[in-house]
Design a protein around this motif. Sequence first.
Motif, mmCIF file in Angstrom:
data_model
loop_
_atom_site.group_PDB
_atom_site.id
_atom_site.type_symbol
_atom_site.label_atom_id
_atom_site.label_comp_id
_atom_site.label_asym_id
_atom_site.label_seq_id
_atom_site.Cartn_x
_atom_site.Cartn_y
_atom_site.Cartn_z
ATOM 1 N N HIS A 162 -18.321 0.346 13.513
ATOM 2 C CA HIS A 162 -18.932 0.613 12.422
ATOM 3 C C HIS A 162 -18.896 -0.005 11.187
ATOM 4 O O HIS A 162 -19.245 -0.587 10.554
ATOM 5 C CB HIS A 162 -18.019 1.651 12.382
ATOM 6 C CG HIS A 162 -18.095 3.784 12.552
ATOM 7 N ND1 HIS A 162 -19.400 3.631 12.562
ATOM 8 C CD2 HIS A 162 -17.234 3.992 14.147
ATOM 9 C CE1 HIS A 162 -19.285 5.031 13.583
ATOM 10 N NE2 HIS A 162 -18.196 6.027 13.963
ATOM 11 N N ALA A 163 -17.477 -0.746 11.464
ATOM 12 C CA ALA A 163 -17.041 -2.061 10.696
ATOM 13 C C ALA A 163 -17.794 -2.796 10.457
ATOM 14 O O ALA A 163 -18.553 -3.731 9.317
ATOM 15 C CB ALA A 163 -15.647 -2.164 10.607
ATOM 16 N N VAL A 164 -18.578 -3.894 11.300
ATOM 17 C CA VAL A 164 -19.588 -4.911 11.422
ATOM 18 C C VAL A 164 -21.025 -4.277 10.858
ATOM 19 O O VAL A 164 -21.308 -5.277 10.201
ATOM 20 C CB VAL A 164 -19.641 -5.714 13.035
ATOM 21 C CG1 VAL A 164 -20.651 -6.040 12.836
ATOM 22 C CG2 VAL A 164 -18.020 -5.941 13.336
ATOM 23 N N TRP A 185 -21.807 -9.369 17.672
ATOM 24 C CA TRP A 185 -20.681 -8.765 19.165
ATOM 25 C C TRP A 185 -19.476 -9.791 19.490
ATOM 26 O O TRP A 185 -18.139 -8.769 19.143
ATOM 27 C CB TRP A 185 -21.648 -9.179 20.671
ATOM 28 C CG TRP A 185 -20.492 -8.984 21.175
ATOM 29 C CD1 TRP A 185 -19.929 -9.300 22.903
ATOM 30 C CD2 TRP A 185 -20.344 -7.363 21.819
ATOM 31 N NE1 TRP A 185 -19.687 -8.080 23.048
ATOM 32 C CE2 TRP A 185 -19.057 -7.240 22.906
ATOM 33 C CE3 TRP A 185 -20.720 -6.341 20.941
ATOM 34 C CZ2 TRP A 185 -18.560 -5.698 23.065
ATOM 35 C CZ3 TRP A 185 -19.635 -4.798 21.343
ATOM 36 C CH2 TRP A 185 -19.543 -4.978 22.089
ATOM 37 N N PRO A 186 -19.250 -11.250 18.909
ATOM 38 C CA PRO A 186 -18.184 -11.927 18.829
ATOM 39 C C PRO A 186 -17.449 -10.435 17.552
ATOM 40 O O PRO A 186 -16.206 -11.151 17.683
ATOM 41 C CB PRO A 186 -18.835 -13.395 18.580
ATOM 42 C CG PRO A 186 -19.641 -13.405 19.364
ATOM 43 C CD PRO A 186 -20.481 -12.448 19.021
ATOM 44 N N ALA A 187 -17.896 -10.984 15.945
ATOM 45 C CA ALA A 187 -17.410 -9.447 15.422
ATOM 46 C C ALA A 187 -16.646 -8.629 15.336
ATOM 47 O O ALA A 187 -15.763 -7.903 15.819
ATOM 48 C CB ALA A 187 -17.953 -9.893 14.511
ATOM 49 N N ILE A 188 -17.096 -7.420 16.092
ATOM 50 C CA ILE A 188 -16.452 -6.767 17.473
ATOM 51 C C ILE A 188 -15.597 -6.971 18.001
ATOM 52 O O ILE A 188 -14.626 -6.330 17.828
ATOM 53 C CB ILE A 188 -17.972 -5.768 17.923
ATOM 54 C CG1 ILE A 188 -18.983 -5.335 16.784
ATOM 55 C CG2 ILE A 188 -17.520 -4.511 18.507
ATOM 56 C CD1 ILE A 188 -20.231 -4.740 16.995
ATOM 57 N N ALA A 189 -15.883 -7.868 18.760
ATOM 58 C CA ALA A 189 -14.874 -8.198 20.156
ATOM 59 C C ALA A 189 -13.322 -8.538 18.982
ATOM 60 O O ALA A 189 -12.467 -8.006 19.842
ATOM 61 C CB ALA A 189 -14.715 -8.997 21.117
ATOM 62 N N GLN A 248 -6.912 -8.193 5.780
ATOM 63 C CA GLN A 248 -6.739 -8.647 7.241
ATOM 64 C C GLN A 248 -8.351 -8.138 8.341
ATOM 65 O O GLN A 248 -9.003 -9.560 8.979
ATOM 66 C CB GLN A 248 -6.359 -7.456 8.119
ATOM 67 C CG GLN A 248 -4.934 -7.428 7.572
ATOM 68 C CD GLN A 248 -4.011 -6.559 8.568
ATOM 69 O OE1 GLN A 248 -4.064 -5.285 7.880
ATOM 70 N NE2 GLN A 248 -3.682 -6.658 9.197
ATOM 71 N N ILE A 249 -9.038 -7.172 7.991
ATOM 72 C CA ILE A 249 -10.621 -6.704 8.788
ATOM 73 C C ILE A 249 -11.684 -8.085 8.000
ATOM 74 O O ILE A 249 -12.378 -8.390 8.520
ATOM 75 C CB ILE A 249 -11.164 -5.467 7.555
ATOM 76 C CG1 ILE A 249 -9.835 -4.472 8.361
ATOM 77 C CG2 ILE A 249 -12.389 -4.843 8.678
ATOM 78 C CD1 ILE A 249 -10.126 -2.961 7.543
ATOM 79 N N LEU A 278 -14.211 -10.362 9.707
ATOM 80 C CA LEU A 278 -15.867 -10.355 9.245
ATOM 81 C C LEU A 278 -16.728 -11.719 9.047
ATOM 82 O O LEU A 278 -17.321 -11.657 8.830
ATOM 83 C CB LEU A 278 -15.878 -8.643 8.950
ATOM 84 C CG LEU A 278 -15.709 -7.596 9.665
ATOM 85 C CD1 LEU A 278 -15.498 -6.704 8.268
ATOM 86 C CD2 LEU A 278 -16.127 -7.738 10.992
ATOM 87 N N THR A 279 -15.849 -11.724 7.902
ATOM 88 C CA THR A 279 -16.037 -13.487 6.567
ATOM 89 C C THR A 279 -16.266 -14.673 8.205
ATOM 90 O O THR A 279 -16.710 -15.335 7.621
ATOM 91 C CB THR A 279 -15.189 -13.605 5.863
ATOM 92 O OG1 THR A 279 -14.170 -13.350 5.946
ATOM 93 C CG2 THR A 279 -16.140 -12.357 4.695
ATOM 94 N N PHE A 280 -15.104 -15.009 8.974
ATOM 95 C CA PHE A 280 -15.582 -15.515 9.875
ATOM 96 C C PHE A 280 -16.636 -15.629 10.862
ATOM 97 O O PHE A 280 -17.359 -17.011 10.996
ATOM 98 C CB PHE A 280 -14.572 -15.774 10.653
ATOM 99 C CG PHE A 280 -13.585 -16.637 11.961
ATOM 100 C CD1 PHE A 280 -13.650 -17.672 11.312
ATOM 101 C CD2 PHE A 280 -14.460 -16.690 13.403
ATOM 102 C CE1 PHE A 280 -13.382 -19.016 12.583
ATOM 103 C CE2 PHE A 280 -14.746 -17.709 13.932
ATOM 104 C CZ PHE A 280 -13.891 -18.363 14.205
ATOM 105 N N TRP A 281 -16.778 -14.529 11.267
ATOM 106 C CA TRP A 281 -17.795 -13.970 12.205
ATOM 107 C C TRP A 281 -19.636 -14.039 11.196
ATOM 108 O O TRP A 281 -20.168 -14.973 12.333
ATOM 109 C CB TRP A 281 -17.512 -13.423 12.892
ATOM 110 C CG TRP A 281 -16.827 -13.420 14.179
ATOM 111 C CD1 TRP A 281 -15.355 -12.874 13.871
ATOM 112 C CD2 TRP A 281 -17.009 -15.054 14.887
ATOM 113 N NE1 TRP A 281 -14.690 -13.684 14.730
ATOM 114 C CE2 TRP A 281 -15.754 -14.551 16.000
ATOM 115 C CE3 TRP A 281 -17.496 -15.529 15.771
ATOM 116 C CZ2 TRP A 281 -15.202 -15.220 17.342
ATOM 117 C CZ3 TRP A 281 -17.736 -16.291 16.880
ATOM 118 C CH2 TRP A 281 -16.168 -16.222 17.566
#
Length: 167
Positions: free
Chosen positions: A19-21, A137-141, A157-158, A162-165
């Motif tokens: 949901h978040a990604v 997928w890496p962001a979700i994982a 934290q979220i 998320l901004t990293f990926w």
Amino acid sequence: MNYDLEDDETLTAYHEAGHAVVAHALGATIDSMQLWGEADEFLPDRFGDCRVNWGRVDPNLDWQRQREIMTYLGGPVAEMIYRSEPLHPALYGPWQDDWAKAMQTCDEIISDPQRRTQLLEKIIVTLHHHLGRDPYWPAIASLADELAAHEQLESDQIAEVLTFWIR
């Protein structure tokens, strides 16, 4: 994928991360995420919770409805990918609420139930195609790992994950 009942939290973490990604990729801010959401004035008891903030938007615009539909279905799709099982959200108990919300939101766009179902199923296929790949997928994982480790995440934290990926 083999998992045991102890992994319910892991499945929920992947679901909420989906949901978040999707919401983040579509321009929302994620206010918080948690495992084991308690009932409140809007929602019943649930396995997890992802609070999405779209900012100031007109909820009656079709493009906003489309973003919400994709976000509702992003959780089940992420869990499908993690499980390697193509379950249907309308038929699998834990996902029926997400499906019902997507159907209700889509009703404002397409009134015919059969055409609405076909559209939502096409969205699921599209989401499955995209969420199973980089950078989603890496962001979700990563987000699921953080949620499973901490059980609750706040917006900063979220956003960091998320901004990293997803830039």
